[in-house]
Write an enzyme that holds these catalytic residues in place. Structure first.
Site, PDB file in Angstrom:
ATOM      1  N   ARG A 101     -13.811  30.629  69.148  1.00 11.20           N
ATOM      2  CA  ARG A 101     -13.461  29.494  68.283  1.00 11.20           C
ATOM      3  C   ARG A 101     -12.212  28.830  68.873  1.00 11.20           C
ATOM      4  O   ARG A 101     -11.178  29.483  69.031  1.00 11.20           O
ATOM      5  CB  ARG A 101     -13.209  30.008  66.869  1.00 11.20           C
ATOM      6  CG  ARG A 101     -13.044  28.944  65.813  1.00 11.20           C
ATOM      7  CD  ARG A 101     -12.933  29.581  64.437  1.00 11.20           C
ATOM      8  NE  ARG A 101     -12.803  28.576  63.388  1.00 11.20           N
ATOM      9  CZ  ARG A 101     -11.656  28.056  62.984  1.00 11.20           C
ATOM     10  NH1 ARG A 101     -10.511  28.450  63.538  1.00 11.20           N
ATOM     11  NH2 ARG A 101     -11.616  27.149  62.026  1.00 11.20           N
TER      12      ARG A 101
ATOM     13  N   LYS B  35      -2.672  29.798  68.175  1.00 12.62           N
ATOM     14  CA  LYS B  35      -2.060  30.563  67.087  1.00 12.62           C
ATOM     15  C   LYS B  35      -0.630  31.003  67.414  1.00 12.62           C
ATOM     16  O   LYS B  35      -0.208  31.017  68.563  1.00 12.62           O
ATOM     17  CB  LYS B  35      -2.944  31.756  66.721  1.00 12.62           C
ATOM     18  CG  LYS B  35      -4.200  31.302  65.999  1.00 12.62           C
ATOM     19  CD  LYS B  35      -4.972  32.422  65.370  1.00 12.62           C
ATOM     20  CE  LYS B  35      -6.117  31.863  64.519  1.00 12.62           C
ATOM     21  NZ  LYS B  35      -6.958  32.922  63.945  1.00 12.62           N
TER      22      LYS B  35
END
Length: 281
Positions: free
Chosen positions: A255, A221
């Site tokens: 995740r 991210k």
């Protein structure tokens, strides 16, 4: 602690990895890589071999600024992949969607978990999951994907995320969804600045009050990019470090796009956190 996904029961006494499989042309990290069914199945196989316990299939990008797609487009992308994984691999499949029609069709194809960034707030989604026998991941997001990074604001990001998730869990229970089917996700990067994400990870253990498994997604991210200066395809080490910190603070499911190194790292972190000598940060 455990999570029930249909007929499967996922033992969370040790942390597990959820592999990310985006079958989209525009996802922020791997968009376009796995649009071909053969490539998607090969990637799923690779992630299962590496130790993934769940494969999370997504057919609609939720990156900042992304545009929604139609139900039919999403179904056309995800159903063949879900069916192929279920037929070929012994692994739980999650559908990353916010559409009740996609939830139902994916479950019929063999998906045993729903991963919803809107935490079942869209019309019909709460009822859909209540009717199904799937697990559900409820995620916090301030705003919606197209505008969520415009100007996110919090007084106490961890407390506000926890309160939101507690309310959504209560809504699920009222609708008939058993707590053993629920995991919560604080939503790193969804309506949060770098500072919010850092504060949220530092205080992740405060979500223990919900008494549910915590799922964390920080892999590749932009926060990791801003902290390290690395482009998206060079953020694996930072993602692994974030995963270890999350496990130290009680996360049960990580995740990740980078399954193999994440599995190794959280096995080590999990062993240490479960030893009698570990103290929470």
């Amino acid at each position: 602690m455990h999570l029930r996904l249909g007929s499967r029961v996922l033992d969370l006494s040790t942390p597990k990895v959820m592999g990310v499989l985006n079958v989209t042309p525009d996802s922020f990290s791997d968009g376009g890589h796995f649009m071909d069914l053969e490539a998607a199945l090969a990637q799923a196989q690779q992630m299962v071999t590496a130790g993934a316990s769940i494969i999370d299939v997504g057919g609609e990008s939720t990156r900042p600024g992304s545009e929604p797609v139609s139900v039919q487009v999403e179904l056309d992308r995800v159903l063949p992949v879900i069916e192929a994984i279920v037929e070929t691999l012994d692994v739980a499949v999650s559908i990353d969607t916010s559409k009740p029609e996609v939830m139902r069709e994916a479950a019929a194809a063999g998906a045993s978990m729903v991963n919803d960034i809107f935490a079942l707030r869209h019309e019909g989604t709460l009822e859909a999951v209540a009717e199904l026998d799937t697990a559900v991941c409820l995620m916090h997001m301030q705003g919606e994907p197209r505008t969520m990074q415009a100007a996110p604001r919090y007084e106490d990001v961890t407390a506000e995320v926890r309160a939101f998730l507690a309310e959504r869990v209560a809504a699920c229970v009222r609708a008939g969804i058993a707590r053993e089917r629920i995991t919560v996700d604080p939503g790193f990067g969804f309506g949060k600045t770098v500072e919010h994400n850092v504060e949220l990870l530092a205080g992740l253990s405060r979500l223990h009050a919900l008494e549910l498994p915590v799922t964390v997604g920080l892999s590749r991210k932009s926060t990791l990019g801003k902290l390290t200066g690395r482009p998206v395809d060079e953020r694996m080490p930072a993602g692994v470090a974030a995963a270890v910190l999350a496990v130290e603070r009680g996360a049960s499911i990580i995740r990740s796009h980078d399954v193999a190194p994440t599995v190794d790292a959280i096995r080590v972190a999990g062993a240490i956190t479960q030893s009698g000598n570990f103290r929470e940060p």
